[in-house]
Design an enzyme around this catalytic site. Structure first.
Site, mmCIF file in Angstrom:
data_model
loop_
_atom_site.group_PDB
_atom_site.id
_atom_site.type_symbol
_atom_site.label_atom_id
_atom_site.label_comp_id
_atom_site.label_asym_id
_atom_site.label_seq_id
_atom_site.Cartn_x
_atom_site.Cartn_y
_atom_site.Cartn_z
ATOM 1 N N GLY A 1 0.830 -1.198 0.000
ATOM 2 C CA GLY A 1 0.000 0.000 0.000
ATOM 3 C C GLY A 1 0.862 1.245 0.000
ATOM 4 N N GLN B 1 1.216 3.388 2.167
ATOM 5 C CA GLN B 1 1.869 3.583 3.460
ATOM 6 C C GLN B 1 2.564 2.303 3.932
ATOM 7 O OE1 GLN B 1 2.513 6.325 5.026
ATOM 8 N NE2 GLN B 1 1.443 7.533 3.476
ATOM 9 N N SER B 2 3.023 1.502 3.002
ATOM 10 C CA SER B 2 3.691 0.246 3.340
ATOM 11 C C SER B 2 4.996 0.479 4.094
ATOM 12 C CB SER B 2 3.978 -0.544 2.055
ATOM 13 O OG SER B 2 4.877 -1.597 2.300
ATOM 14 N N ASN B 3 5.105 -0.087 5.285
ATOM 15 C CA ASN B 3 6.359 -0.048 6.034
ATOM 16 C C ASN B 3 7.444 -0.836 5.313
ATOM 17 O OD1 ASN B 3 5.338 1.371 8.431
ATOM 18 N ND2 ASN B 3 4.166 -0.498 8.790
ATOM 19 N N CYS C 1 7.757 -1.361 2.059
ATOM 20 C CA CYS C 1 8.276 -0.642 0.895
ATOM 21 C C CYS C 1 9.215 0.476 1.319
ATOM 22 C CB CYS C 1 7.116 -0.099 0.064
ATOM 23 S SG CYS C 1 6.206 -1.378 -0.837
#
Length: 351
Positions: A85, A87-89, A91
């Protein structure tokens, strides 16, 4: 990959690139235990601070990326492609880890700003850090992302190959038979922490979003012959999905690193009662729980993963689910950058 050494199981780990500041601290949550566990006959609550694996790259994903980056180097890859997403941690951690290692990062992201003009969608939280780290970001509408993710990986992998580059494709959350090594190592570290503190944990609790952390902890406890039961609090899909996903990741690990170990799938425990309206959607109770942890312990949880899991754990303590447990360890998997894009949800939480 495991053997006996002086009466203790010894795990032989593959190559890793050292990124995290390890070991992370194991700390007692004395104030929360006193106010929210003891009155209900619950356990002493401890917290494993994997939010402190590093400053910007912080969180559970960094442990997995140590092994993933080593694999990328072994394959001669100069590019990491992964997904998540906006807000992916995972990524965000991948973008920063790639920058540190001198690699390119390409992030396939699921849009979370539906109906909002692109010009007004100012990057925030993890997404802002992705851009700061120099990652290439490709954002796709939800339906296209869900329906075509495998094709998007193929497309971009071929794109880099045509440029003379070589890409390693990393699944959601770095959760597969390679990434699981991160939390095998974390399990060994955690059990050593508990030994040093003079106790053996009956329960280890974590948030489950892609299943890799829970998979590594569950597999690790079995490999290391610990009686601790791992409980994953689902933040998106239901319990059946995570039981299947953890088992799948362990089978993938076994196929990559053959040995005689037999994994007991009956020890995969998932609670899916606290997902709420959906992934990355927090309720007032979650925001209040985050404020509670900050005010009583000086610890910052997040509204997507740890806040939901911590809230669920406290509710289950009240309901007597952990009544026969003396020591419980909550694994803080990070995610603090996710607080800021949801700032409006905290309007009433500190009161």
């Amino acid at each position: 990959m495991a053997g006996q050494s002086g009466g203790r199981v010894k795990i032989q780990y593959p190559a890793r690139v050292r990124l995290a500041q390890l070991p992370t601290p194991l700390q007692p949550l004395d104030n929360i235990t006193a106010h929210y566990s003891v009155p209900y006959g619950g356990p002493k609550i401890w917290i494993k601070r994997d939010d402190l694996t590093e400053s910007a790259m912080s969180g559970n994903k960094l442990r997995k990326l140590e092994f993933i980056l080593a694999e990328a180097r072994a394959r001669g890859c100069n590019t990491l492609i992964t997904c998540g997403g906006e807000q992916s941690n995972h990524c965000r951690a991948t973008a920063l880890a790639a920058a540190k290692a001198g690699l390119q990062a390409h992030l396939i992201l699921r849009k979370e700003t539906a109906g909002k003009p692109e010009a007004d969608a100012v990057p925030d939280g993890n997404l802002l850090v992705d851009y700061l780290a120099g990652a290439r970001v490709s954002r796709y509408p939800l339906r296209e992302y869900l329906n075509n993710l495998s094709q998007l990986f193929e497309y971009w992998s071929e794109h880099y190959q045509q440029q003379g580059d070589r890409a390693l494709c990393i699944p959601t959350g770095g959760s597969d038979g390679l990434g699981i090594w991160g939390y095998l190592l974390a399990t060994e570290e955690l059990l050593e922490d508990c030994d040093a503190a003079g106790f053996r944990p009956e329960r280890i609790v974590c948030a489950s979003g892609s299943g890799g952390t829970q998979g590594g902890l569950t597999l690790g406890c079995q490999l290391l012959e610990s009686a601790a039961e791992v409980v994953g609090y689902a933040v998106c899909d239901d319990a059946a999905y995570f039981v299947s996903k953890v088992a799948e990741d362990v089978r993938d690990w076994q196929s990559r690193y053959p040995h005689s170990f037999t994994f007991d799938e009956s020890r995969i425990h998932v609670v899916d009662d606290y997902i709420g309206p959906g992934y990355a959607i927090a309720t007032e109770e979650i925001y209040e729980t985050i404020a509670l942890a900050a005010q009583l312990e000086g610890i910052l949880l997040d509204p997507v993963y740890t806040g939901k899991a911590f809230y669920g754990m406290l509710q289950d303590i009240k309901r007597g689910q952990f009544a026969h447990c003396e020591n419980l360890v909550f694994v803080h998997t990070g995610g603090q950058f996710g607080v800021f894009p949801q700032r409006s949800g905290f309007r009433n939480s500190w009161s």
